[in-house]
Structures are given as structure tokens and as C-alpha cells.
Design an enzyme around this catalytic site. Structure first.
Site, PDB file in Angstrom:
ATOM      1  N   GLN A  42       0.800  -1.222   0.000  1.00  0.00           N
ATOM      2  CA  GLN A  42       0.000   0.000   0.000  1.00  0.00           C
ATOM      3  C   GLN A  42       0.838   1.279   0.000  1.00  0.00           C
ATOM      4  O   GLN A  42       0.340   2.329  -0.398  1.00  0.00           O
ATOM      5  CB  GLN A  42      -0.951  -0.007   1.194  1.00  0.00           C
ATOM      6  CG  GLN A  42      -1.966  -1.142   1.106  1.00  0.00           C
ATOM      7  CD  GLN A  42      -2.935  -1.166   2.266  1.00  0.00           C
ATOM      8  OE1 GLN A  42      -2.709  -1.850   3.256  1.00  0.00           O
ATOM      9  NE2 GLN A  42      -4.020  -0.426   2.169  1.00  0.00           N
ATOM     10  N   ASP A  75       2.207   0.708  -8.038  1.00  0.00           N
ATOM     11  CA  ASP A  75       3.551   0.774  -8.625  1.00  0.00           C
ATOM     12  C   ASP A  75       4.425   1.814  -7.915  1.00  0.00           C
ATOM     13  O   ASP A  75       5.609   1.584  -7.677  1.00  0.00           O
ATOM     14  CB  ASP A  75       3.478   1.156 -10.105  1.00  0.00           C
ATOM     15  CG  ASP A  75       2.952   0.014 -10.970  1.00  0.00           C
ATOM     16  OD1 ASP A  75       2.593  -1.042 -10.409  1.00  0.00           O
ATOM     17  OD2 ASP A  75       2.909   0.189 -12.206  1.00  0.00           O
ATOM     18  N   ARG A 100       3.721   0.289  12.896  1.00  0.00           N
ATOM     19  CA  ARG A 100       3.399  -1.017  12.310  1.00  0.00           C
ATOM     20  C   ARG A 100       3.587  -0.941  10.794  1.00  0.00           C
ATOM     21  O   ARG A 100       2.994  -0.083  10.130  1.00  0.00           O
ATOM     22  CB  ARG A 100       1.952  -1.408  12.635  1.00  0.00           C
ATOM     23  CG  ARG A 100       1.555  -2.714  11.971  1.00  0.00           C
ATOM     24  CD  ARG A 100       0.108  -3.135  12.230  1.00  0.00           C
ATOM     25  NE  ARG A 100      -0.141  -4.358  11.458  1.00  0.00           N
ATOM     26  CZ  ARG A 100      -1.276  -4.666  10.859  1.00  0.00           C
ATOM     27  NH1 ARG A 100      -2.325  -3.853  10.936  1.00  0.00           N
ATOM     28  NH2 ARG A 100      -1.388  -5.770  10.161  1.00  0.00           N
ATOM     29  N   HIS A 145       1.047  -9.373   4.690  1.00  0.00           N
ATOM     30  CA  HIS A 145      -0.082  -8.465   4.500  1.00  0.00           C
ATOM     31  C   HIS A 145      -0.489  -8.540   3.015  1.00  0.00           C
ATOM     32  O   HIS A 145      -0.461  -7.547   2.293  1.00  0.00           O
ATOM     33  CB  HIS A 145       0.268  -7.041   4.936  1.00  0.00           C
ATOM     34  CG  HIS A 145      -0.928  -6.167   5.251  1.00  0.00           C
ATOM     35  ND1 HIS A 145      -1.084  -5.520   6.460  1.00  0.00           N
ATOM     36  CD2 HIS A 145      -2.024  -5.838   4.519  1.00  0.00           C
ATOM     37  CE1 HIS A 145      -2.220  -4.821   6.437  1.00  0.00           C
ATOM     38  NE2 HIS A 145      -2.807  -4.988   5.268  1.00  0.00           N
ATOM     39  N   ASN A 189      -2.039 -10.754   8.390  1.00  0.00           N
ATOM     40  CA  ASN A 189      -3.045  -9.710   8.551  1.00  0.00           C
ATOM     41  C   ASN A 189      -4.400 -10.163   8.015  1.00  0.00           C
ATOM     42  O   ASN A 189      -4.516 -10.534   6.849  1.00  0.00           O
ATOM     43  CB  ASN A 189      -2.622  -8.444   7.803  1.00  0.00           C
ATOM     44  CG  ASN A 189      -3.657  -7.336   7.936  1.00  0.00           C
ATOM     45  OD1 ASN A 189      -3.839  -6.786   9.019  1.00  0.00           O
ATOM     46  ND2 ASN A 189      -4.361  -7.039   6.847  1.00  0.00           N
ATOM     47  N   GLU A 190      -5.388 -10.121   8.855  1.00  0.00           N
ATOM     48  CA  GLU A 190      -6.779 -10.378   8.453  1.00  0.00           C
ATOM     49  C   GLU A 190      -6.962 -11.564   7.521  1.00  0.00           C
ATOM     50  O   GLU A 190      -7.310 -11.414   6.355  1.00  0.00           O
ATOM     51  CB  GLU A 190      -7.370  -9.137   7.785  1.00  0.00           C
ATOM     52  CG  GLU A 190      -7.439  -7.925   8.687  1.00  0.00           C
ATOM     53  CD  GLU A 190      -8.184  -6.757   8.027  1.00  0.00           C
ATOM     54  OE1 GLU A 190      -8.515  -6.839   6.839  1.00  0.00           O
ATOM     55  OE2 GLU A 190      -8.429  -5.765   8.727  1.00  0.00           O
ATOM     56  N   ASN A 329      -8.255  -5.729  14.133  1.00  0.00           N
ATOM     57  CA  ASN A 329      -8.520  -4.555  13.309  1.00  0.00           C
ATOM     58  C   ASN A 329     -10.009  -4.291  13.395  1.00  0.00           C
ATOM     59  O   ASN A 329     -10.813  -5.140  13.015  1.00  0.00           O
ATOM     60  CB  ASN A 329      -8.133  -4.806  11.845  1.00  0.00           C
ATOM     61  CG  ASN A 329      -6.640  -5.029  11.679  1.00  0.00           C
ATOM     62  OD1 ASN A 329      -5.860  -4.816  12.615  1.00  0.00           O
ATOM     63  ND2 ASN A 329      -6.240  -5.460  10.495  1.00  0.00           N
ATOM     64  N   TYR A 331     -13.199  -1.463  12.742  1.00  0.00           N
ATOM     65  CA  TYR A 331     -13.600  -0.213  12.105  1.00  0.00           C
ATOM     66  C   TYR A 331     -15.024   0.204  12.422  1.00  0.00           C
ATOM     67  O   TYR A 331     -15.307   1.368  12.631  1.00  0.00           O
ATOM     68  CB  TYR A 331     -13.459  -0.344  10.573  1.00  0.00           C
ATOM     69  CG  TYR A 331     -12.030  -0.367  10.112  1.00  0.00           C
ATOM     70  CD1 TYR A 331     -11.390   0.808   9.746  1.00  0.00           C
ATOM     71  CD2 TYR A 331     -11.301  -1.553  10.057  1.00  0.00           C
ATOM     72  CE1 TYR A 331     -10.065   0.809   9.335  1.00  0.00           C
ATOM     73  CE2 TYR A 331      -9.975  -1.567   9.647  1.00  0.00           C
ATOM     74  CZ  TYR A 331      -9.371  -0.388   9.291  1.00  0.00           C
ATOM     75  OH  TYR A 331      -8.055  -0.383   8.894  1.00  0.00           O
ATOM     76  N   GLU A 397      -5.295  -2.089  13.977  1.00  0.00           N
ATOM     77  CA  GLU A 397      -5.864  -1.104  13.058  1.00  0.00           C
ATOM     78  C   GLU A 397      -7.162  -0.629  13.675  1.00  0.00           C
ATOM     79  O   GLU A 397      -7.901  -1.414  14.267  1.00  0.00           O
ATOM     80  CB  GLU A 397      -6.193  -1.700  11.674  1.00  0.00           C
ATOM     81  CG  GLU A 397      -5.004  -2.011  10.813  1.00  0.00           C
ATOM     82  CD  GLU A 397      -5.392  -2.612   9.446  1.00  0.00           C
ATOM     83  OE1 GLU A 397      -6.526  -2.412   8.982  1.00  0.00           O
ATOM     84  OE2 GLU A 397      -4.531  -3.296   8.872  1.00  0.00           O
TER      85      GLU A 397
HETATM   86  C1  GBH Z   1      -8.011  -3.407   6.439  1.00  0.00           C
HETATM   87  O1  GBH Z   1      -9.012  -4.249   6.004  1.00  0.00           O
HETATM   88  C2  GBH Z   1      -6.689  -3.793   5.831  1.00  0.00           C
HETATM   89  O2  GBH Z   1      -5.914  -4.562   6.726  1.00  0.00           O
HETATM   90  C3  GBH Z   1      -5.892  -2.615   5.352  1.00  0.00           C
HETATM   91  O3  GBH Z   1      -4.843  -3.052   4.537  1.00  0.00           O
HETATM   92  C4  GBH Z   1      -6.812  -1.651   4.653  1.00  0.00           C
HETATM   93  O4  GBH Z   1      -6.110  -0.627   4.010  1.00  0.00           O
HETATM   94  C5  GBH Z   1      -7.763  -1.108   5.680  1.00  0.00           C
HETATM   95  O5  GBH Z   1      -8.487  -2.129   6.258  1.00  0.00           O
HETATM   96  C6  GBH Z   1      -8.740  -0.065   5.174  1.00  0.00           C
HETATM   97  O6  GBH Z   1      -9.563  -0.546   4.162  1.00  0.00           O
HETATM   98  O7  GBH Z   1     -19.698  -3.445   6.760  1.00  0.00           O
HETATM   99  O8  GBH Z   1     -19.496  -1.171   7.557  1.00  0.00           O
HETATM  100  O9  GBH Z   1     -18.982  -2.959   9.017  1.00  0.00           O
HETATM  101  C7  GBH Z   1     -10.241  -3.957   6.652  1.00  0.00           C
HETATM  102  C8  GBH Z   1     -11.366  -4.670   6.039  1.00  0.00           C
HETATM  103  C9  GBH Z   1     -13.001  -3.155   6.957  1.00  0.00           C
HETATM  104  C10 GBH Z   1     -13.594  -5.326   6.151  1.00  0.00           C
HETATM  105  C11 GBH Z   1     -14.371  -3.015   7.569  1.00  0.00           C
HETATM  106  C12 GBH Z   1     -14.924  -5.187   6.784  1.00  0.00           C
HETATM  107  C13 GBH Z   1     -16.646  -3.757   7.460  1.00  0.00           C
HETATM  108  C14 GBH Z   1     -17.357  -2.488   7.108  1.00  0.00           C
HETATM  109  N1  GBH Z   1     -12.591  -4.529   6.803  1.00  0.00           N
HETATM  110  N2  GBH Z   1     -15.328  -3.811   6.840  1.00  0.00           N
HETATM  111  S1  GBH Z   1     -18.984  -2.513   7.653  1.00  0.00           S
END
Ligand code: GBH
Length: 504
Positions: A42, A75, A100, A145, A189-190, A329, A331, A397
């Protein structure tokens, strides 16, 4: 009379105080670890330089039509392969205790095998680790990753093939041996996102779509690979101090109503997304619910055995306990409701999990449509504590996307404040053990199949118009810095609810 009044008053005062624990005590422990995160593909760029081999991502982004929504690639990305010193400094400027990053497998071992080493690639990560330490931070390194060496894939060695496990263990041994100063190792990772996207729906490299079959094979192999690396590490590097774990992605899954079928649906969602990865490590074997459902649907769909490979008793034992901390991780939160059993004519992961996800109307929603629901994180932490015997949790994360049009990222400030307050509440009120928070991400970067559309960074980069790729601090930098420096956060009920609009 007066005496009564005084006692009542002091009682009242005491209740207010007890109720408002965090107001006076919004303090993270002294040794709490804050950080910022990134991953190799990334940010690094330099996709074919200095002897680097290609990864499945380098290959994937060259497909026509492009599998990336804005037709971009990694790239160049943030060009961090060249600007690593500057980037480490920018992270250190946040005042944090850790950075990290991830190691690109084909940059170090171009073919994936450890018989041919790209010294320049190895040197890059050695210097990176030194630089992080020089700034007084702890290197937190992810071994995988998502950027698998393309050479392995071309030879049939991907995560659906059990033979990849040994090759991966050799790669892991090599990097661990050569980077003895890493403070935390993250094996993978994940695994869920990786297995689903790469071997289930095919949205990620190598773009294999084998929905409901390939994704489970991948899950099975990748979990065993994690366990094998952990066992190897503990056996062969007994004097190393670094802790090791795998990182799962877990959201909070809120039942859409309190009808039993929705409550069960939320539990199914949890088990298929998180339980499937945490249960084998913390309790042993697949979660019974997952094992049963996939076996049952497989049978009715006409398979002779379950599409979910089973672990032997030995494997169950081998995998249990292979984690020094629970890396997560996190969110967002989804509202989950039940759906009817789908017809057995079709094999799909979605039919196995059998839920429909939504957002509640009163939730704030961020740029990617993900709900900003801070109370979800507190609920998730309580669930971890209950189910997995009070593990040390590390947020590897956590974060929110913006659309890249402004440096005034108040949504990120609001997000961090409200999520951090809920994490603090979980720590102080619910006595959950949280050891660190490493937000995603240090800087805007290539967001996989979303290209550069979503920006998660503390530092903004204008990928389209600025060939210099200047890193510009968003408003959240100062906010985060102030929390990290004082390890203190002023929380009250008003800030720990989702819809608080006030900015510090
Ligand atoms: C991560 O994946 C990755 O590890 C990282 O590389 C990436 O850049 C980052 O997230 C941001 O995208 O349906 O509203 O609950 C996270 C992937 C993010 C998948 C949250 C599930 C649920 C959103 N996850 N998602 S929701």
C-alpha cells in the site's frame, strides 16, 4: 435535619463521581502503546526495483480491465521505499510508541523460496527497523499483508494449497532471524478478508473466485501456517522477547431487533467472521456453529464431505494457544438481520453465513458507507474478555476514511475521540485488558481494489496532482498527538455517543 441534608448531598456527590469515572480519570496506563500503521504494497511502490520479485498484486493490477475501481496501481504508491526515513520521522512526530509496517515477501525472497535472497530488500527492512528504534519506537512487523510472491502462485502454491505452509514458515524464519529487534510479530493480517477476497469473490489478488470452497481451503491453510510459525518461533528463538500474534478483523454485529432470529443472525455473523479465526487459536477447532452449518449445507448441496476442511485432534492441539495477544482490526458496526435459508442449488459463502447487513438510521456513516458506532468497540471488547478468557487485546488497526478533499478531517477526530473513550470505558469500567492502539493509517495509501479513493491517513497525499507526493498533516495529527502525549482523554457521556459533532 442539617446532618441529613449533608449526608444526602455527599451521597449525591459520590454517586455523580462514580457515575462519571472517566471524567476525572480518562487516563491510559503509562505503558500503553500508541502507534500508526501501514503495509508494504500500500505504501512502498518500487514494485520492480532493486531485485524485488513480483507479487500477486503487481500482477493483478495489470489485468485489463483493471480490477481497481480508479484504474490505479501500487507501482509508486507513497514511494515509501525511497522516503522511508521521512515516513518514520512523520510517524515519530505523532509522538507514538510504535510503527506497524509489513514486509514484502517478494522484495526479500523474489521467488518466495529462501534459497535466493535479495540482499537489497533485506537491507531495506533492516534499516527501517533501525530507524524506528532510533526514534524510540517499537517496530511492529507484519509478515504477511497479502502480497504473495507471484512465482509461487504460478507454480500452484497459493493459500488453497497446503504445501504453501512450509514455504511460508521458511520465509517467516528468515525474516525473524534477520530482524531480531522487532518488538511485535504479526504473522498474518486479516486472514478472513484475505481468504474471502482472494479465493472467494476474487476482488483481491490473485483474483480467484471459488466462493464457499477456495475461501475455506485458504482459511484452513492460513490458520495452520500461523500456528506453524508461532510454534517454530517459540521453539527456535527462545531468547527473543517479541510477542507474536495473528491479526483478525472483527466488527461489532448488532442484532437488527431483539427477535431471536436476528439475535442468532448476529451471532452467526460474528462466528463466520471472527470466531472462525479466534476459536481455533483461543479455544480449539472451528466454532461449532460454523462447523455444523457448512457441513449441513455441503451435504444438502450434494458434496460428499464438508466444504470446510476439518482439523485432526492433533492439529486442534497444535493450534490452540498460538497467540501472545489478540490483535484486532476494528472499524465499524453493522446491524444484522436474519434471512431465509437459500436454495441448495448454489454454493456460496453468503448462503452459509445467511445474514443481511444494514446500518441503523441514526448511525453516522463515513465515506465508505461504514457506520461510525463507537459503542460497538466496547461491546466487542467485552465479548473478547468473556469468550477468550480475558486476553491482552491490541488494536492493530482502527480508523475511518475521508474522501481526500480536505485536511480538516473532523470525522477522524470525532471517530478517534469517541472510539478511544469507549475503549477506555471498557478498560476502566469493564476491566478489559487493552495494551495498545495502532490506528490505520500513518498516511493515505493504496486501498487495494478501491485504489486511492478512500483516505485513511493522518498525513494526506495528493496522488493525482502532486508528483512530489508531499505528505501534509491533516487536522487529526494534532489531536492524536495531544492524546498520545498526555495519554489522557476527556470523556463524558456526551462525547462517547455516536452523534457528537463538537470538535476539540
Ligand atoms: C483493512 O481491512 C486492511 O488490513 C488494510 O490493509 C486496509 O487498508 C484497511 O483495512 C482499510 O480498508 O460493513 O461497515 O462494518 C479492513 C477490512 C473493513 C472489512 C471493515 C470489513 C466492514 C465495514 N474490513 N469492513 S462494515
Amino acid at each position: 435535619m442539617l446532618f441529613k441534608l449533608v449526608t444526602t448531598l455527599s451521597l449525591l456527590l459520590w454517586i455523580c463521581k462514580a457515575d462519571d469515572v472517566l471524567k476525572n480519570n480518562g487516563q491510559f496506563p503509562r505503558n500503553f502503546m500508541f502507534g500508526a500503521a501501514s503495509s508494504a504494497y500500500q505504501i512502498e511502490g518500487a514494485w520492480n526495483e532493486d531485485g524485488k520479485g513480483l507479487s500477486t498484486w503487481d500482477h493483478f493490477v495489470r489485468r485489463t480491465p483493471s480490477p481497481v475501481v480508479d484504474n490505479t496501481t501500487g507501482d509508486v504508491a507513497c514511494d515509501s521505499y525511497r522516503r522511508w526515513k521521512e515516513d518514520v520521522k512523520l510517524v515519530a512526530d505523532l509522538g507514538v510508541q510504535s510503527y506497524r509496517f509489513s514486509i514484502s515477501w517478494p522484495r526479500i525472497l523474489p521467488s518466495g523460496y529462501d534459497k535466493h535472497v535479495n540482499e537489497k530488500g533485506l537491507e531495506f527492512y533492516k534499516q527501517l527497523v533501525q530507524e524506528i528504534i532510533k526514534h524510540g519506537m517499537v517496530p511492529v512487523a507484519t509478515i504477511f499483508h497479502w502480497d504473495l510472491p507471484q512465482f509461487l502462485f504460478d507454480n500452484g502454491l497459493d493459500w488453497t494449497n497446503e504445501e504453501l505452509i512450509n514455504v511460508f514458515v521458511r520465509y517467516a524464519r528468515f525474516v525473524i532471524k534477520n530482524l531480531p529487534e522487532v518488538g511485535y510479530w504479526i504473522t498474518i493480517n486479516e486472514p478472513r478478508v484475505h481468504c474471502r477476497r482472494s479465493y472467494g469473490d476474487g476482488l483481491h489478488a490473485p483474483g480467484v473466485s471459488d466462493d464457499g470452497i477456495g475461501d475455506y481451503k485458504c482459511t484452513y491453510n492460513i490458520l495452520k501456517a500461523h500456528a506453524a510459525v508461532y510454534r517454530m518461533y517459540k521453539r527456535e528463538f527462545p531468547r527473543y522477547k517479541a510477542k507474536m500474534g495473528m491479526v483478525v478483523d472483527c466488527q461489532w454485529y448488532e442484532p437488527a431487533s431483539n427477535r431471536p432470529e436476528d439475535v442468532e443472525a448476529a451471532e452467526r455473523h460474528y462466528q463466520f467472521e471472527c470466531g472462525m479465526y479466534l476459536h481455533p487459536i483461543f479455544q480449539g477447532d472451528w466454532p461449532p456453529l460454523v462447523k455444523y452449518r457448512v457441513a449441513e449445507r455441503s451435504r444438502r448441496e450434494g458434496y460428499t464431505k464438508s466444504r470446510l476442511p476439518s482439523f485432526t485432534a492433533e492439529e486442534v492441539k497444535f493450534m490452540r494457544g498460538t497467540q501472545d495477544f489478540l490483535g484486532v482490526n476494528h472499524y465499524s458496526t453493522t446491524s444484522v438481520s436474519n434471512v431465509q435459508e437459500a436454495s441448495y442449488n448454489e454454493t456460496r459463502f453468503a448462503h452459509d453465513i445467511r445474514v443481511s447487513i444494514n446500518r441503523k438510521l441514526n448511525w453516522e456513516v463515513s465515506f465508505l458507507g461504514w457506520g461510525v458506532v463507537p459503542t460497538g468497540v466496547r461491546r466487542l471488547l467485552n465479548l473478547f474478555k468473556e469468550r477468550y478468557n480475558d486476553p491482552d487485546v491490541m488494536f492493530t488497526e482502527i480508523g475511518v476514511a475521508d474522501d481526500g478533499t480536505t485536511l480538516r478531517d473532523d470525522i477522524r477526530i470525532r471517530y478517534f475521540r469517541s472510539y478511544f473513550c469507549n475503549i477506555l470505558e471498557a478498560m476502566q469500567v469493564d476491566k478489559v485488558s487493552v495494551v495498545g492502539i495502532i490506528p490505520w493509517s500513518a498516511m493515505d495509501s493504496f486501498e487495494w481494489h478501491r485504489g486511492y479513493e478512500a483516505r485513511f491517513g493522518f498525513y494526506a497525499i495528493d496522488f493525482e496532482n502532486d508528483p512530489q507526493l508531499l505528505r501534509r498533516p491533516k487536522m487529526s495529527v494534532n489531536y492524536y498527538k495531544s492524546i498520545v502525549e498526555s495519554k489522557r482523554l476527556h470523556c463524558n457521556t456526551a462525547v462517547s455517543v455516536w452523534n457528537d459533532k463538537e470538535i476539540l
